[in-house]
Scaffold this motif. Structure first.
Motif, PDB file in Angstrom:
ATOM      1  N   ARG A 140       0.830  -1.197   0.000  1.00  0.00           N
ATOM      2  CA  ARG A 140       0.000   0.000   0.000  1.00  0.00           C
ATOM      3  C   ARG A 140       0.872   1.258   0.000  1.00  0.00           C
ATOM      4  NH1 ARG A 140      -2.223   0.037   5.474  1.00  0.00           N
ATOM      5  NH2 ARG A 140      -1.495  -2.092   5.491  1.00  0.00           N
TER       6      ARG A 140
ATOM      7  N   SER B 257       1.759   4.856   1.423  1.00  0.00           N
ATOM      8  CA  SER B 257       1.364   5.413   2.718  1.00  0.00           C
ATOM      9  C   SER B 257       0.544   6.690   2.509  1.00  0.00           C
ATOM     10  CB  SER B 257       2.573   5.627   3.631  1.00  0.00           C
ATOM     11  OG  SER B 257       3.428   6.566   3.073  1.00  0.00           O
ATOM     12  N   ALA B 258      -0.354   6.921   3.428  1.00  0.00           N
ATOM     13  CA  ALA B 258      -1.295   8.041   3.322  1.00  0.00           C
ATOM     14  C   ALA B 258      -0.549   9.368   3.381  1.00  0.00           C
ATOM     15  CB  ALA B 258      -2.300   7.941   4.461  1.00  0.00           C
TER      16      ALA B 258
ATOM     17  N   ALA C   1       0.954  10.429   6.840  1.00  0.00           N
ATOM     18  CA  ALA C   1       1.370   9.315   7.699  1.00  0.00           C
ATOM     19  C   ALA C   1       2.746   9.509   8.317  1.00  0.00           C
ATOM     20  CB  ALA C   1       1.338   8.010   6.913  1.00  0.00           C
TER      21      ALA C   1
ATOM     22  N   ARG D 225       8.112   2.072  11.748  1.00  0.00           N
ATOM     23  CA  ARG D 225       8.478   1.881  10.345  1.00  0.00           C
ATOM     24  C   ARG D 225       9.241   0.555  10.240  1.00  0.00           C
ATOM     25  NH1 ARG D 225       9.061   5.637   6.456  1.00  0.00           N
ATOM     26  NH2 ARG D 225       9.114   7.410   7.867  1.00  0.00           N
TER      27      ARG D 225
ATOM     28  N   SER E  11      -9.282   0.848  12.008  1.00  0.00           N
ATOM     29  CA  SER E  11      -8.747   1.987  11.240  1.00  0.00           C
ATOM     30  C   SER E  11      -7.568   2.624  11.960  1.00  0.00           C
ATOM     31  CB  SER E  11      -9.835   3.041  11.018  1.00  0.00           C
ATOM     32  OG  SER E  11     -10.950   2.468  10.407  1.00  0.00           O
TER      33      SER E  11
ATOM     34  N   ARG F 248      -4.540   0.368  11.824  1.00  0.00           N
ATOM     35  CA  ARG F 248      -3.995   0.464  10.465  1.00  0.00           C
ATOM     36  C   ARG F 248      -3.208   1.773  10.283  1.00  0.00           C
ATOM     37  NH1 ARG F 248      -8.896  -0.199   7.824  1.00  0.00           N
ATOM     38  NH2 ARG F 248      -9.366  -2.325   8.459  1.00  0.00           N
ATOM     39  N   ALA F 249      -3.725   2.852  10.826  1.00  0.00           N
ATOM     40  CA  ALA F 249      -3.027   4.144  10.721  1.00  0.00           C
ATOM     41  C   ALA F 249      -1.694   4.103  11.480  1.00  0.00           C
ATOM     42  CB  ALA F 249      -3.913   5.269  11.252  1.00  0.00           C
TER      43      ALA F 249
ATOM     44  N   SER G  23       0.758   2.255   9.402  1.00  0.00           N
ATOM     45  CA  SER G  23       0.744   2.601   7.978  1.00  0.00           C
ATOM     46  C   SER G  23       2.142   2.635   7.358  1.00  0.00           C
ATOM     47  CB  SER G  23       0.050   3.946   7.765  1.00  0.00           C
ATOM     48  OG  SER G  23       0.731   4.930   8.500  1.00  0.00           O
TER      49      SER G  23
ATOM     50  N   PRO H  34       3.589  -1.457   5.648  1.00  0.00           N
ATOM     51  CA  PRO H  34       2.454  -1.842   4.794  1.00  0.00           C
ATOM     52  C   PRO H  34       2.204  -3.348   4.699  1.00  0.00           C
ATOM     53  CG  PRO H  34       4.215  -0.794   3.505  1.00  0.00           C
ATOM     54  CD  PRO H  34       4.642  -0.747   4.924  1.00  0.00           C
TER      55      PRO H  34
ATOM     56  N   SER I  82      -8.127   8.735  11.991  1.00  0.00           N
ATOM     57  CA  SER I  82      -7.351   7.808  11.166  1.00  0.00           C
ATOM     58  C   SER I  82      -7.378   8.222   9.708  1.00  0.00           C
ATOM     59  CB  SER I  82      -7.915   6.396  11.307  1.00  0.00           C
ATOM     60  OG  SER I  82      -7.992   6.065  12.655  1.00  0.00           O
TER      61      SER I  82
ATOM     62  N   PHE J 164      -4.935  11.521   9.983  1.00  0.00           N
ATOM     63  CA  PHE J 164      -3.738  11.212  10.764  1.00  0.00           C
ATOM     64  C   PHE J 164      -3.513  12.154  11.938  1.00  0.00           C
ATOM     65  CE2 PHE J 164      -1.343   7.599   9.333  1.00  0.00           C
ATOM     66  CZ  PHE J 164      -2.054   7.255   8.213  1.00  0.00           C
TER      67      PHE J 164
END
Ligand code: GDP
Length: 265
Positions: A2, A4-5, A8, A62, A101, A104-105, A108, A111, A239, A242
């Motif tokens: 994925r 990252s947002a 994030a 990370r 959520s 997951r955040a 993030s 992934p 989420s 962020f």
């Protein structure tokens, strides 16, 4: 994996202008300026790490080859839980509060971690264990309703009472609707067990500032008057945007002993 947002990572947040940055990193502090003059704001800034601590916490969340972040296993009973080898935190809350959520955040930047959702009614509710390198484990507890089945209640209670390495429980509360009956039951349980916990208000992007402020002040008052084990500062998160996620990563690192001394900013 994925992508990252947008917000994030802290480096992305740091590019924002100052007031927006504060809203994302310290969403509770952002509300302070709308309080009536003379309001005691001590509870708004008990945990207020500096940039270095926030950045250190981000590196923990990370993953890389030498620092894997992985789903470990699921359990429905205490004799199935992984050995209590590392400091642990757990996340509990009503179904639909935004727990998956949020987890997951938090993850993030790893992934490959898959946060399972078990929405289907009747689907076995499990405790899901995630391992963050050699540092700590995070447990996604099944969502509760206020008419939870007895075996589920027993599993959660046994976990909370018996888990020796549990450093902090994160009780998620919907920031739009505030404390519900099921949340009060959870608070009573945590108080009865005498374990330390902290309240996290979710979905704050969906509440107007006025509503959010009202819920924050009401819940703060409730915590002050009715609890012993609850950390006096609330954590606010979205989420989607962020907001509060970076601070929460830092608090998790702090309570699991990885960032023992968090300097003030
Ligand atoms: P869970 O049952 O506690 O795991 O809840 P979910 O994480 O599945 O979230 C329930 C619903 O709320 C979903 O429709 C999510 O998209 C939504 N949701 C969760 N977190 C947020 C948030 O921070 N902001 C907004 N706007 N919606 C959210």
């Amino acid at each position: 994996g994925r992508a990252s947002a947008p917000l994030a990572t802290l480096s992305q947040v740091l590019r924002l202008e100052r007031s927006r940055r504060t809203a994302i990193v310290f969403p509770l502090q952002k509300l302070e300026r709308y309080l009536a003059p003379g309001t005691d704001t001590a509870r708004f800034r008990l945990f207020q790490p500096g940039l270095a601590a926030l950045q250190r916490a981000e590196t923990l969340f990370r993953s890389d080859r030498r620092h894997p972040i992985d789903y470990v296993s699921s359990a429905v009973r205490m004799d199935h839980v992984p050995p209590p080898a590392l400091p642990e935190v757990c996340f509990i809350g009503r179904s639909n509060v935004g727990k998956s959520s949020l987890i997951r955040a938090l993850f993030s930047l790893a992934p490959e971690v898959e946060v399972k959702v078990s929405k289907t009614p009747g689907h076995t509710k499990k405790m899901n264990f995630f391992k963050v390198g050699k540092y700590f484990t995070l447990v996604d507890m099944p969502g509760y309703g206020y008419r939870a089945p007895q075996d589920f209640v027993e599993m959660v209670e046994a976990y909370l009472q018996e888990r020796r390495n549990l450093k902090r429980t994160f009780l998620l509360v919907d920031g739009v609707v505030g404390l519900q009956k099921a949340d009060h039951i959870a608070v009573e349980m945590l108080e009865e067990f005498g374990i330390p916990y902290v309240m996290v208000l979710t979905k704050i992007d969906r509440a107007s500032r006025g509503l959010l402020l009202k819920n924050v002040l009401e819940i703060q008052e409730f915590v002050k008057e009715n609890t012993q084990g609850c950390f006096p500062q609330l954590f606010l998160v979205s989420s989607v945007e962020f907001s509060g996620v970076h601070l929460l990563r830092c608090f998790v690192a702090h309570v699991t002993g990885i960032l023992p001394a968090v300097e003030a900013s």
